[in-house]
Motif scaffolding. Structure first.
Motif, PDB file in Angstrom:
ATOM      1  N   PRO A  52      55.749  36.685  46.767  1.00  0.00           N
ATOM      2  CA  PRO A  52      55.337  38.093  46.909  1.00  0.00           C
ATOM      3  C   PRO A  52      53.876  38.183  47.360  1.00  0.00           C
ATOM      4  O   PRO A  52      53.077  37.281  47.080  1.00  0.00           O
ATOM      5  CB  PRO A  52      55.520  38.645  45.496  1.00  0.00           C
ATOM      6  CG  PRO A  52      56.460  37.712  44.818  1.00  0.00           C
ATOM      7  CD  PRO A  52      56.250  36.363  45.443  1.00  0.00           C
ATOM      8  N   HIS A  54      51.360  39.775  46.328  1.00  0.00           N
ATOM      9  CA  HIS A  54      50.311  39.753  45.298  1.00  0.00           C
ATOM     10  C   HIS A  54      50.121  38.359  44.683  1.00  0.00           C
ATOM     11  O   HIS A  54      49.204  38.166  43.898  1.00  0.00           O
ATOM     12  CB  HIS A  54      50.582  40.795  44.212  1.00  0.00           C
ATOM     13  CG  HIS A  54      51.867  40.584  43.467  1.00  0.00           C
ATOM     14  ND1 HIS A  54      53.058  41.068  43.905  1.00  0.00           N
ATOM     15  CD2 HIS A  54      52.127  39.922  42.333  1.00  0.00           C
ATOM     16  CE1 HIS A  54      54.002  40.723  43.060  1.00  0.00           C
ATOM     17  NE2 HIS A  54      53.467  40.019  42.095  1.00  0.00           N
ATOM     18  N   VAL A  55      50.967  37.397  45.044  1.00  0.00           N
ATOM     19  CA  VAL A  55      50.804  36.024  44.567  1.00  0.00           C
ATOM     20  C   VAL A  55      49.942  35.297  45.584  1.00  0.00           C
ATOM     21  O   VAL A  55      50.355  35.059  46.715  1.00  0.00           O
ATOM     22  CB  VAL A  55      52.160  35.319  44.378  1.00  0.00           C
ATOM     23  CG1 VAL A  55      51.943  33.867  43.949  1.00  0.00           C
ATOM     24  CG2 VAL A  55      53.009  36.054  43.352  1.00  0.00           C
ATOM     25  N   ILE A  69      47.767  35.440  40.624  1.00  0.00           N
ATOM     26  CA  ILE A  69      48.174  36.780  41.045  1.00  0.00           C
ATOM     27  C   ILE A  69      46.940  37.642  41.257  1.00  0.00           C
ATOM     28  O   ILE A  69      46.061  37.694  40.397  1.00  0.00           O
ATOM     29  CB  ILE A  69      49.106  37.404  39.991  1.00  0.00           C
ATOM     30  CG1 ILE A  69      50.410  36.614  39.979  1.00  0.00           C
ATOM     31  CG2 ILE A  69      49.337  38.880  40.247  1.00  0.00           C
ATOM     32  CD1 ILE A  69      51.379  37.030  38.927  1.00  0.00           C
ATOM     33  N   ASP A  70      46.868  38.300  42.414  1.00  0.00           N
ATOM     34  CA  ASP A  70      45.786  39.236  42.699  1.00  0.00           C
ATOM     35  C   ASP A  70      46.171  40.569  42.065  1.00  0.00           C
ATOM     36  O   ASP A  70      47.091  41.242  42.528  1.00  0.00           O
ATOM     37  CB  ASP A  70      45.592  39.381  44.208  1.00  0.00           C
ATOM     38  CG  ASP A  70      44.366  40.209  44.544  1.00  0.00           C
ATOM     39  OD1 ASP A  70      44.135  41.231  43.862  1.00  0.00           O
ATOM     40  OD2 ASP A  70      43.652  39.855  45.488  1.00  0.00           O
ATOM     41  N   LEU A  71      45.465  40.934  40.996  1.00  0.00           N
ATOM     42  CA  LEU A  71      45.821  42.149  40.259  1.00  0.00           C
ATOM     43  C   LEU A  71      45.579  43.408  41.086  1.00  0.00           C
ATOM     44  O   LEU A  71      46.277  44.407  40.916  1.00  0.00           O
ATOM     45  CB  LEU A  71      45.049  42.210  38.940  1.00  0.00           C
ATOM     46  CG  LEU A  71      45.780  42.794  37.742  1.00  0.00           C
ATOM     47  CD1 LEU A  71      47.165  42.233  37.548  1.00  0.00           C
ATOM     48  CD2 LEU A  71      44.960  42.635  36.481  1.00  0.00           C
ATOM     49  N   GLN A  73      46.224  43.736  44.279  1.00  0.00           N
ATOM     50  CA  GLN A  73      47.433  43.913  45.096  1.00  0.00           C
ATOM     51  C   GLN A  73      48.612  44.332  44.232  1.00  0.00           C
ATOM     52  O   GLN A  73      49.416  45.152  44.637  1.00  0.00           O
ATOM     53  CB  GLN A  73      47.755  42.640  45.867  1.00  0.00           C
ATOM     54  CG  GLN A  73      46.767  42.384  46.981  1.00  0.00           C
ATOM     55  CD  GLN A  73      47.160  41.205  47.843  1.00  0.00           C
ATOM     56  OE1 GLN A  73      47.965  40.374  47.459  1.00  0.00           O
ATOM     57  NE2 GLN A  73      46.586  41.137  49.031  1.00  0.00           N
ATOM     58  N   LYS A  74      48.719  43.774  43.043  1.00  0.00           N
ATOM     59  CA  LYS A  74      49.834  44.147  42.163  1.00  0.00           C
ATOM     60  C   LYS A  74      49.743  45.619  41.770  1.00  0.00           C
ATOM     61  O   LYS A  74      50.756  46.290  41.628  1.00  0.00           O
ATOM     62  CB  LYS A  74      49.852  43.267  40.914  1.00  0.00           C
ATOM     63  CG  LYS A  74      51.053  43.539  40.023  1.00  0.00           C
ATOM     64  CD  LYS A  74      51.345  42.407  39.111  1.00  0.00           C
ATOM     65  CE  LYS A  74      52.505  42.700  38.182  1.00  0.00           C
ATOM     66  NZ  LYS A  74      53.788  42.785  38.854  1.00  0.00           N
ATOM     67  N   ASN A  76      48.417  47.942  43.633  1.00  0.00           N
ATOM     68  CA  ASN A  76      48.288  48.725  44.870  1.00  0.00           C
ATOM     69  C   ASN A  76      46.906  49.345  45.031  1.00  0.00           C
ATOM     70  O   ASN A  76      46.757  50.479  45.487  1.00  0.00           O
ATOM     71  CB  ASN A  76      49.367  49.813  44.950  1.00  0.00           C
ATOM     72  CG  ASN A  76      50.738  49.227  45.106  1.00  0.00           C
ATOM     73  OD1 ASN A  76      50.924  48.289  45.888  1.00  0.00           O
ATOM     74  ND2 ASN A  76      51.693  49.744  44.357  1.00  0.00           N
ATOM     75  N   ILE A 104      45.092  35.565  36.831  1.00  0.00           N
ATOM     76  CA  ILE A 104      44.948  36.859  37.493  1.00  0.00           C
ATOM     77  C   ILE A 104      43.551  36.935  38.100  1.00  0.00           C
ATOM     78  O   ILE A 104      42.564  36.607  37.453  1.00  0.00           O
ATOM     79  CB  ILE A 104      45.218  38.054  36.542  1.00  0.00           C
ATOM     80  CG1 ILE A 104      44.346  37.981  35.288  1.00  0.00           C
ATOM     81  CG2 ILE A 104      46.686  38.120  36.175  1.00  0.00           C
ATOM     82  CD1 ILE A 104      44.464  39.202  34.389  1.00  0.00           C
ATOM     83  N   LEU A 155      53.064  40.833  33.253  1.00  0.00           N
ATOM     84  CA  LEU A 155      53.350  39.610  34.008  1.00  0.00           C
ATOM     85  C   LEU A 155      54.632  38.910  33.569  1.00  0.00           C
ATOM     86  O   LEU A 155      55.060  37.969  34.235  1.00  0.00           O
ATOM     87  CB  LEU A 155      52.178  38.638  33.882  1.00  0.00           C
ATOM     88  CG  LEU A 155      50.834  39.168  34.369  1.00  0.00           C
ATOM     89  CD1 LEU A 155      49.732  38.172  34.059  1.00  0.00           C
ATOM     90  CD2 LEU A 155      50.885  39.477  35.858  1.00  0.00           C
ATOM     91  N   GLU A 158      57.381  38.692  36.184  1.00  0.00           N
ATOM     92  CA  GLU A 158      57.120  38.044  37.474  1.00  0.00           C
ATOM     93  C   GLU A 158      58.196  36.994  37.735  1.00  0.00           C
ATOM     94  O   GLU A 158      58.475  36.159  36.883  1.00  0.00           O
ATOM     95  CB  GLU A 158      55.743  37.365  37.481  1.00  0.00           C
ATOM     96  CG  GLU A 158      54.594  38.312  37.597  1.00  0.00           C
ATOM     97  CD  GLU A 158      54.534  38.992  38.958  1.00  0.00           C
ATOM     98  OE1 GLU A 158      54.913  38.396  39.961  1.00  0.00           O
ATOM     99  OE2 GLU A 158      54.100  40.152  38.984  1.00  0.00           O
TER     100      GLU A 158
END
Length: 183
Positions: A52, A54-55, A69-71, A73-74, A76, A104, A155, A158
């Protein structure tokens, strides 16, 4: 200033629960400090194909392959160029069948504070379209409002391969890349 919310370390049972706070897009968030394994500076990751958006990839953390994980992007939130304050908070996510270790990416770490359960307010209801179940609540620390996150709900769903599959995948990726020439 809220007298019950302090930035001093807790030392007794009456001090409440401790949270690590971090900043993203000028907002402050908090996670239960017991779920935090470590805090690391940003370092490049190994990208995982078809992950995904955000990963950001995976890192090898002392032999354990950890998805990052880019928080932003997760959530938005508009992406931001990573800078010297960008950090990865490595957290332990509790699941029914065990734990996952996930990193994160956040803009910066802010503080550690203690808060009593009675000072946590529920998140406002934005209707059925807004998925806010991962928000444990809101609280004030000094003159700042902090959004408390339930890292397990955030999370825990995920869909990421388990650590052994990630290790195999990163080994395959490393083998497929040409080796740098040595002098």
């Amino acid at each position: 200033m809220n007298p019950a919310a302090t930035t001093e370390p807790a030392g007794t049972e009456n001090d409440g629960q401790q949270y690590l706070s971090f900043i993203m897009a000028d907002e402050e968030y908090g996670v239960d400090i017991l779920s935090v394994q470590e805090i690391r500076g940003w370092e490049p990751t190994t990208a995982v194909p078809n992950a995904p958006s955000h990963v950001r990839g995976v890192i090898n953390l002392r032999g354990t392959i950890v998805p990052i994980i880019d928080l932003r992007q997760k959530f938005n939130i508009a992406t931001l160029e990573y800078g010297p304050t960008t950090v990865v908070i490595v957290v332990k996510v509790s699941l029914e069948g065990g734990q996952k270790i996930i990193g994160i990416v956040v803009d910066a770490v802010s503080d550690v504070f203690s808060i009593n359960q009675t000072e946590i307010r529920s998140a406002p209801d934005f209707g059925q379209d807004a998925d806010l179940k991962f928000i444990r609540g809101l609280t004030n620390v000094g003159d700042k409002m902090v959004i408390l996150l339930d890292i397990n709900l955030l999370l825990g769903t995920e869909v990421l391969p388990d650590a052994s599959k990630l290790t195999q995948l990163t080994e395959q990726l490393e083998l497929s890349q040409p080796q740098a020439a040595t002098a």
